[in-house]
Design a protein around this motif. Structure first.
Motif, PDB file in Angstrom:
ATOM      1  N   LEU A 280       0.825  -1.155   0.222  1.00 17.13           N
ATOM      2  CA  LEU A 280       0.000  -0.117  -0.081  1.00 17.13           C
ATOM      3  C   LEU A 280       0.784   1.152   0.088  1.00 17.13           C
ATOM      4  O   LEU A 280       0.720   2.101  -0.875  1.00 17.13           O
ATOM      5  N   PRO A 281       1.757   1.485   0.775  1.00 15.97           N
ATOM      6  CA  PRO A 281       2.817   2.529   0.818  1.00 15.97           C
ATOM      7  C   PRO A 281       3.525   2.732  -0.326  1.00 15.97           C
ATOM      8  O   PRO A 281       3.893   3.863  -1.014  1.00 15.97           O
ATOM      9  N   ALA A 282       3.779   1.471  -0.918  1.00 14.28           N
ATOM     10  CA  ALA A 282       4.571   1.456  -2.339  1.00 14.28           C
ATOM     11  C   ALA A 282       3.720   1.957  -3.461  1.00 14.28           C
ATOM     12  O   ALA A 282       4.218   2.657  -4.291  1.00 14.28           O
ATOM     13  N   THR A 283       2.651   1.640  -3.340  1.00 12.77           N
ATOM     14  CA  THR A 283       1.875   2.226  -4.475  1.00 12.77           C
ATOM     15  C   THR A 283       1.310   3.677  -4.115  1.00 12.77           C
ATOM     16  O   THR A 283       1.440   4.343  -5.556  1.00 12.77           O
ATOM     17  N   CYS A 284       1.229   4.122  -2.869  1.00 14.80           N
ATOM     18  CA  CYS A 284       1.057   5.660  -2.997  1.00 14.80           C
ATOM     19  C   CYS A 284       2.480   6.363  -3.541  1.00 14.80           C
ATOM     20  O   CYS A 284       2.227   7.373  -4.065  1.00 14.80           O
TER      21      CYS A 284
END
Lengths: 303, 582
Positions: A280-284
């Motif tokens: 999730l943070p990597a996607t952001c």
């Protein structure tokens, strides 16, 4: 969304641990509500950390990018406009050298203070008894480009990691560190543009009209020279965003209680099954960097 | 094309050969590699700074008595048998030992009573880094050698403590011949050295101290089974068994003197996830104190592939948050008690240890039913009570703001602000979780807490130099001895009493516990001490950890136990039928 983070109706604050629900997968029920995107290995709500992590990223990288652009513009603009031709009266030289000696705490700091005092005395004398004062050249271009090349020759990540790990930086310290390592790119762009602009007819006309060179530089040349930064700024922000996340991932960036995408991603090391703390943070992060790159490209086209 | 292909394959083969020889150092198959979270820093047997240092020193040196992990009791090591104790009058105890005749130094010389006397004197020799030992063994006031047997001696102890039989044998014996060939320390009696001011000049004592300090780390001669062959700071320590280890000549070899593996290595890997990967790859053999979630995950993951063995038993290690009582804001018990209510120990136990382990009221383990004060209740997580106690301590909300507490002490114009910094070792996720929970709880009361995750070496330095307001760390205990003076006595302030707490009542109790005449009396005093500590709260004992060890399936003889370091390192060996590591 990042700026409005404190006002959003998030089910959990980002710094509070739900100790009964540690490393829970997305859409799991917590102590006081649903953890929409799960929790990290310390029980913090991933959704809240993502939102507040965005806020941290914005509040840290935007000022750093603007400050780096400002510093780079001034340094690069001065280097391009005056090159190595500018001269400075010897008393000012003495004042600067003495101040530098004292400020950098070289051996026997009193020597620095003495040289600076000598410079001040000479300036006062010159004001009282106007007469020609000897001058020494100020190689602005050599100093700026030398500093930029030196900084560029050291891999930026290594430099920042070494300083951050050695001194244990805080959020303002990290801001200063990012600024001081990001300005060379802006300086090179503005200098290159300035070298072209200083030969244009309107600059020559300004000189002919008797305007001071400082005024010409600030009011006429610099506004034109900084145009390339409109394209470079989003790219610089993207770079800083990546750097901040890398530092936080390594655990040497922001304090542990400050929400950060990089720190959230690092949780996967202790909890390899908690894919959501990485994905999730990597996607952001990827979405933010791609958006900033697209913004930079669109600016470039509009220029 | 063909010649090029041959050259390419030759190059690949050469690179492959080189990388093989680089990654497989000599003896890889033999050495048993144990994960260490951080560097031991020092191997000075008189002042060991951490558990890693103690484990390493345990391989190099031998004490009179040592813990037998197979029976979970104290057993004779250098001593021939357990000592006999004799009470003299009402204030003296004499404990008699005889050293094993087989015990020798590496030079072949016998270990004698004179070496024990020398070691005790070295603990009080000025200029030698010996503060911890000085505190711990200050109760021994003399050594009386047996005129007929150079191996037999009697230790004369102040008071009549029930622990003296064990405590008098709990220090490593050092060789007089190697460290004091001129016999400088023989000029002084032990009592004279104890009384002697630290700064009183004496060239002989200075020479001994100089010689001791000049020895390279790990080069101090010992009569232990191993010798240090390499020490790369923050990387590894390697040990090799001595060719003529005297313990192996004993038949049968007592458990505490067994040294089964030819080579041992402590591999320093601060990051637990990296250490876990190393264990799974076969680059590590033993991973002690494995984090709970990783332990559970690995146990589940390797269920089908039995390459690893997993052990979990209750331990005597207690996670504790300490206060720096020298800080004005934390100098009063009410403020400390208020802050203690901000720890959610039950929740933290669940979150960090998956519920394994035990909450506690003090640093005595709940497993020790005789000494644990079960009439007390663990400090509850109660923010309302915390706020009430903060107010009771004289703190007031700062005017015009929702955050911050201030108070002005009588006679002081400058108001104090209630804000604290909390230090903990950065590589420990348990400590990080505790710190985050505490900060969030304190923040809800308007108390500012700044978190300072610190590298292990810097953390030790910070504790020593009082550079903290609060800390989180693990205190390691045992079920045999309860000499808590080094941790909390006012004599230990500036040394091992990191909280700086002192009080006449606690000093009296600590002294009384050390000389308690029987276990019942000692239990009474220990219970009283736990009550006092809960009232004064120089630290907040949160919970006892379990010992979790994951080890290669090839190993035998681990004897996992709650005693530190959790397993019998010298008894471990690779089984003859080794299973290939996947």
């Amino acid at each position: 969304m990042a700026l409005l983070a404190p006002y959003l109706p998030l089910p959990y604050p980002p710094h509070e641990s739900d100790l009964a629900h540690v490393a829970e997968a997305p859409y799991s029920m917590g102590s006081t509500g649903l953890h929409w995107l799960g929790t990290d290995p310390q029980g913090r709500d991933v959704l809240s950390v993502l939102v507040f992590g965005a806020r941290t990223a914005v509040l840290l990288t935007l000022p750093a990018a603007f400050l780096a652009a400002l510093l780079g513009s001034l340094a690069g603009g001065a280097a391009g406009f005056w090159g190595n031709t500018r001269r400075l009266a010897v008393p000012y030289w003495l004042l600067a050298l003495g101040g530098l000696w004292w400020g950098l705490r070289f051996p026997v700091p009193l020597v620095g203070a003495g040289v600076a005092a000598l410079g001040v005395a000479a300036i006062v004398l010159a004001l009282l008894r106007p007469r020609p004062i000897p001058t020494w050249p100020v190689p602005i271009n050599a100093i700026v480009m030398g500093a930029a090349t030196t900084l560029d020759s050291i891999p930026r990540l290594i430099l920042v990691v070494a300083i951050a790990a050695g001194s244990g930086v805080s959020a303002p310290g990290l801001l200063a560190l990012l600024t001081l390592t990001a300005w060379p790119h802006s300086a090179r762009l503005v200098r290159a543009q300035m070298l072209r602009i200083r030969t244009l007819p309107f600059i020559e006309a300004a000189h002919a009209a008797g305007l001071s060179s400082c005024k010409i530089w600030l009011h006429h040349a610099l506004p034109h020279a900084i145009q390339p930064l409109r394209t470079a700024l989003p790219l610089s922000i993207a770079g800083l965003l990546g750097l901040e996340s890398t530092l936080s991932f390594l655990g040497i960036g922001l304090p542990p209680d400050v929400a950060s995408w990089g720190r959230l991603m690092s949780a996967i090391r202790n909890e390899p099954d908690a894919w959501w703390t990485l994905a999730l943070p990597a996607t952001c992060l990827i979405a933010s960097i791609l958006s900033l790159n697209a913004l930079g490209r669109s600016r470039h086209k509009s220029l | 094309m063909k010649p090029h292909s041959s050259a390419f394959f030759l190059l690949c083969a050469a690179i492959g050969f080189c990388s093989q020889s680089c990654s497989a150092p000599e003896g890889k198959d033999l050495a048993i590699r144990v994960r260490c979270a951080y560097d031991p820093e020092s191997l000075n047997p008189l002042q060991l700074p951490n558990q890693q240092a103690f484990d390493a020193a345990n391989l190099l040196h031998v004490s009179l008595l040592q813990a037998d992990f197979s029976k979970k009791e104290i057993a004779p090591a250098l001593a021939e048998a357990l000592p006999t104790a004799e009470l003299v009058g009402d204030s003296l105890t004499r404990v008699s030992y005889r050293i094993r005749p087989a015990a020798t130094w590496d030079t072949g010389g016998p270990v004698l009573a004179t070496d024990v006397a020398f070691t005790l004197k070295l603990m009080f020799c000025p200029g030698v880094p010996n503060e911890t030992s000085r505190l711990q063994f200050g109760f021994i006031q003399g050594l009386i050698p047996d005129p007929h047997d150079p191996r037999r001696f009697t230790l004369e102890c102040r008071g009549q403590g029930t622990e003296y039989q064990q405590a008098t044998g709990d220090f490593f014996i050092l060789p007089e011949a190697a460290l004091d060939p001129q016999g400088e320390l023989r000029r002084f009696s032990l009592a004279a050295l104890q009384r002697r001011p630290q700064n009183a000049p004496d060239s002989g004592l200075a020479a001994v101290a100089r010689r001791y300090r000049a020895l390279a780390p790990g080069k101090l001669p010992g009569c232990g089974p191993y010798q240090l062959t390499a020490w790369e700071k923050d990387r590894y320590l390697a040990f090799r068994r001595k060719a003529n280890w005297w313990g192996s000549r004993l038949r049968p070899t007592p458990f505490v003197l067994q040294a089964r593996s030819q080579k041992l290595a402590f591999v320093i890997i601060p990051d637990a996830a990296t250490a876990s990967l190393a264990l799974q790859r076969g680059d590590l053999d033993i991973f002690p104190q494995m984090p709970a979630r990783e332990f559970a995950r690995l146990r589940k993951a390797t269920a089908a592939r039995p390459a690893l063995s997993f052990y979990s038993v209750p331990s005597y290690d207690v996670v504790t948050a300490g206060f720096n009582t020298r800080r004005p804001a934390l100098a009063d018990a009410l403020t400390r008690r208020a802050l203690s209510h901000c720890f959610n120990a039950a929740g933290l136990l669940q979150a960090t240890q998956m519920g394994e382990g035990q909450q506690t009221v003090g640093i005595i383990s709940p497993l020790d039913r005789q000494n644990y004060n079960d009439s007390l209740a663990p400090v509850p997580f109660d923010l309302a009570k915390a706020e009430a106690l903060v107010r009771q301590a004289g703190w007031q909300r700062r005017a015009g703001t929702e955050t911050g507490w201030v108070r002005t002490r009588p006679g002081s114009k400058q108001p104090e602000v209630l804000q604290v910094s909390m230090r903990y070792r950065a590589d420990e996720t348990t400590f990080a979780t505790i710190a985050l929970q505490f900060k969030a709880a304190a923040a809800s009361l308007g108390i500012a807490v700044s978190l300072l995750p610190t590298e292990a070496g810097s953390f030790t330095t910070a504790l020593r130099t009082s550079d903290f307001d609060m800390y989180v760390r693990t205190l390691k205990g045992n079920p045999f001895m309860f000499n808590l003076a080094p941790l909390l006595h006012s004599r230990a302030i500036g040394q091992s009493n990191t909280t700086g707490y002192s009080g006449a009542a606690s000093d009296r109790l600590l002294d009384a516990i050390a000389v308690a005449e029987n276990p019942t009396r000692r239990a009474q005093l220990l219970r009283k001490f736990q009550t006092l500590m809960q009232a004064e709260m120089p630290w907040v004992p949160l919970f006892f950890l379990p010992t979790r060890i994951a080890a290669s399936h090839e190993l035998t003889g681990l004897h996992v136990t709650g005693l530190k370091p959790g397993f019998a390192l010298t008894a471990v060996e690779r089984s003859a039928k080794s299973t290939p590591t996947p």
